[in-house]
Scaffold this motif. Structure first.
Motif, PDB file in Angstrom:
ATOM      1  N   UNK A 105      -3.833   1.847  -5.568  1.00 58.62           N
ATOM      2  CA  UNK A 105      -4.375   1.237  -4.350  1.00 58.62           C
ATOM      3  C   UNK A 105      -3.283   0.860  -3.352  1.00 58.62           C
ATOM      4  N   UNK A 106      -2.117   0.439  -3.846  1.00 57.61           N
ATOM      5  CA  UNK A 106      -1.015   0.095  -2.949  1.00 57.61           C
ATOM      6  C   UNK A 106      -0.574   1.317  -2.142  1.00 57.61           C
ATOM      7  N   UNK A 107      -0.453   2.440  -2.826  1.00 63.84           N
ATOM      8  CA  UNK A 107      -0.065   3.662  -2.133  1.00 63.84           C
ATOM      9  C   UNK A 107      -1.107   4.062  -1.104  1.00 63.84           C
ATOM     10  N   UNK A 108      -2.376   3.957  -1.465  1.00 60.91           N
ATOM     11  CA  UNK A 108      -3.441   4.297  -0.520  1.00 60.91           C
ATOM     12  C   UNK A 108      -3.394   3.385   0.701  1.00 60.91           C
ATOM     13  N   UNK A 109      -3.017   2.116   0.487  1.00 59.15           N
ATOM     14  CA  UNK A 109      -2.869   1.209   1.618  1.00 59.15           C
ATOM     15  C   UNK A 109      -1.739   1.622   2.542  1.00 59.15           C
ATOM     16  N   UNK A 110      -0.609   2.019   1.968  1.00 58.64           N
ATOM     17  CA  UNK A 110       0.524   2.482   2.785  1.00 58.64           C
ATOM     18  C   UNK A 110       0.145   3.745   3.566  1.00 58.64           C
ATOM     19  N   UNK A 111      -0.546   4.671   2.912  1.00 60.72           N
ATOM     20  CA  UNK A 111      -0.931   5.915   3.581  1.00 60.72           C
ATOM     21  C   UNK A 111      -1.922   5.637   4.708  1.00 60.72           C
ATOM     22  N   UNK A 112      -2.904   4.779   4.444  1.00 62.15           N
ATOM     23  CA  UNK A 112      -3.900   4.458   5.473  1.00 62.15           C
ATOM     24  C   UNK A 112      -3.245   3.803   6.687  1.00 62.15           C
ATOM     25  N   UNK A 113      -2.299   2.900   6.444  1.00 66.48           N
ATOM     26  CA  UNK A 113      -1.618   2.225   7.552  1.00 66.48           C
ATOM     27  C   UNK A 113      -0.839   3.228   8.397  1.00 66.48           C
ATOM     28  N   UNK A 114      -0.180   4.186   7.748  1.00 69.65           N
ATOM     29  CA  UNK A 114       0.598   5.193   8.468  1.00 69.65           C
ATOM     30  C   UNK A 114      -0.308   6.125   9.271  1.00 69.65           C
ATOM     31  N   UNK A 115      -1.369   6.605   8.648  1.00 66.43           N
ATOM     32  CA  UNK A 115      -2.261   7.531   9.347  1.00 66.43           C
ATOM     33  C   UNK A 115      -2.953   6.847  10.528  1.00 66.43           C
TER      34      UNK A 115
END
Length: 399
Positions: free
Chosen positions: A238-248
């Motif tokens: 979930x942490x990685x998905x949060x980082x990816x969502x913030x970047x996109x």
């Protein structure tokens, strides 16, 4: 030489063969078979064979007695290997792994040109194999392994957290600006999925999806061990998905490559001394070199910000030991430290064999093997204080 075909462009391998046509006997080669062999190669394999073939043919051209390079004489290959291993003022000696790859490339080209069907290839001659063994024995060189980038947490009860540069330290160095958001997403994804750099730069928005518990899935279309493109799925935290969502969200990327170059444009200062900084996101994916540059910059920033403690003067060695492969090595070691076996790790990281996983975990294995488990508690009393160790070292050095 190979006959011209109806294809739009000749391959890089064919271009090299045409350049050194007087040294190559391709009269028995099949153009169709040659094209099929080239088409079956992965891009990295094709690039390596092209470079290795170019080096060999250029060396043969410089040696007047060599009339034909392909098919090669075993004696020619022996002299070539010795030349590579010796080095010169302008060329460093080749490592055994490099020599083995160059011979493998030469063998591959021989087969593509129709040699080796009715008789052994010159690369299989005893004198060639013996030369490789002799060089390897002289050098006693173990292939350098990329330094690991572990998460930064203890993986099991009783273990300490890993020291040095960690994924957590790199993430802590990432700010909340557009560049920091991209780098955090890249670092987190590379570690979670244990990605090879080709898989990392090839990730597209359509390959990502989130599931109900907040974790994600990454669809890997093809990789080094999956040239047919059967695909694989990797779990993302979930942490990685949060980082990816913030970047996109910040970048406005809705399709295509996830990780791209960011161009920074700074305007001249206005009368009040203020500058306007604009970020322009490219359309093409990052390159391998771009990923390495990001990693090294983040390592230095983590050190400067105090997230990583190193002995003075070790910054350069630390940076040089890390590569884009370090995330994959670090995840392997963390999984091994958590008690996972080689087969499970190989499956999770998409290796065709667990041998590589165990090789990457070799250093950790020494601390948890049978001798370490049995003798670790029994022989604690034999550990010498630091001063005593120094005294013994001094005695050994003096006589």
């Amino acid at each position: 030489m190979l006959a011209a075909t109806d294809g739009p462009f000749p391959s890089s391998v064919e271009l090299v063969l045409r350049r050194y046509a007087p040294l190559v006997d391709a009269r028995g080669a099949s153009s169709v078979g040659f094209e099929a062999a080239v088409a079956a190669m992965a891009p990295a394999t094709k690039a390596a064979i092209t470079a290795d073939l170019k080096c060999f043919l250029a060396w043969c051209k410089s040696r007047r007695p060599v009339a034909t390079a392909v098919p090669a004489e075993p004696e020619t290959l022996v002299h070539y290997l010795r030349w590579l291993a010796k080095g010169s003022d302008t060329r460093t000696p080749a490592k055994p792994a490099t020599l083995a790859r160059r011979i493998a490339s030469i063998a591959r080209v021989h087969r593509m040109l129709g040699f080796g069907d009715s008789e052994p290839l010159p690369t299989q001659a005893g004198m060639v194999r013996d030369t490789l063994k002799g060089i390897r024995r002289d050098k006693r060189h173990r292939q350098r392994q990329a330094g690991p980038l572990r998460l930064g947490d203890a993986m099991a009860e009783g273990q300490g957290a890993p020291e040095g540069v960690t994924v957590k330290a790199l993430l802590a160095s990432c700010s909340t600006d557009i560049i920091g958001l991209r780098d955090a997403a890249l670092i987190s994804l590379a570690y979670d999925a244990g990605l090879r750099v080709s898989e990392l730069v090839g990730t597209e928005v359509a390959d990502l999806r989130q599931v109900g518990d907040g974790s994600g899935r990454l669809e890997i279309g093809h990789s080094k061990t999956d040239q047919l493109g059967e695909g694989a799925l990797a779990w993302l935290s979930p942490e990685t998905m949060g980082h990816i969502s913030a970047w996109l969200l910040a970048s406005g990327i809705g399709e295509g490559p996830v990780f791209r170059r960011i161009n920074v444009l700074t305007s001249p200062p206005d009368p009040a001394g203020q500058q306007i900084v604009r970020h322009y996101i490219g359309a093409k994916p990052l390159t391998r070199q771009g990923v390495v540059a990001i990693l090294r910059r983040r390592v230095l920033e983590a050190i400067d910000l105090g997230h990583v403690e190193l002995e003075p003067g070790m910054e350069g060695d630390t940076v040089r030991a890390l590569s884009a492969h370090s995330f994959r090595v670090g995840l392997t070691q963390d999984l091994f430290a958590a008690g996972e076996d080689g087969a499970g790790i190989a499956l999770a990281l998409r290796w065709s064999s667990q041998t590589t996983a165990l090789r990457y975990a070799r250093e950790l294995a020494v601390g948890s093997n049978a001798a370490a488990r049995v003798l670790g508690n029994l022989r604690r009393g034999s550990i010498l204080p630091k001063n005593d160790c120094q005294a013994i070292d001094g005695d050994c050095a003096s006589g």
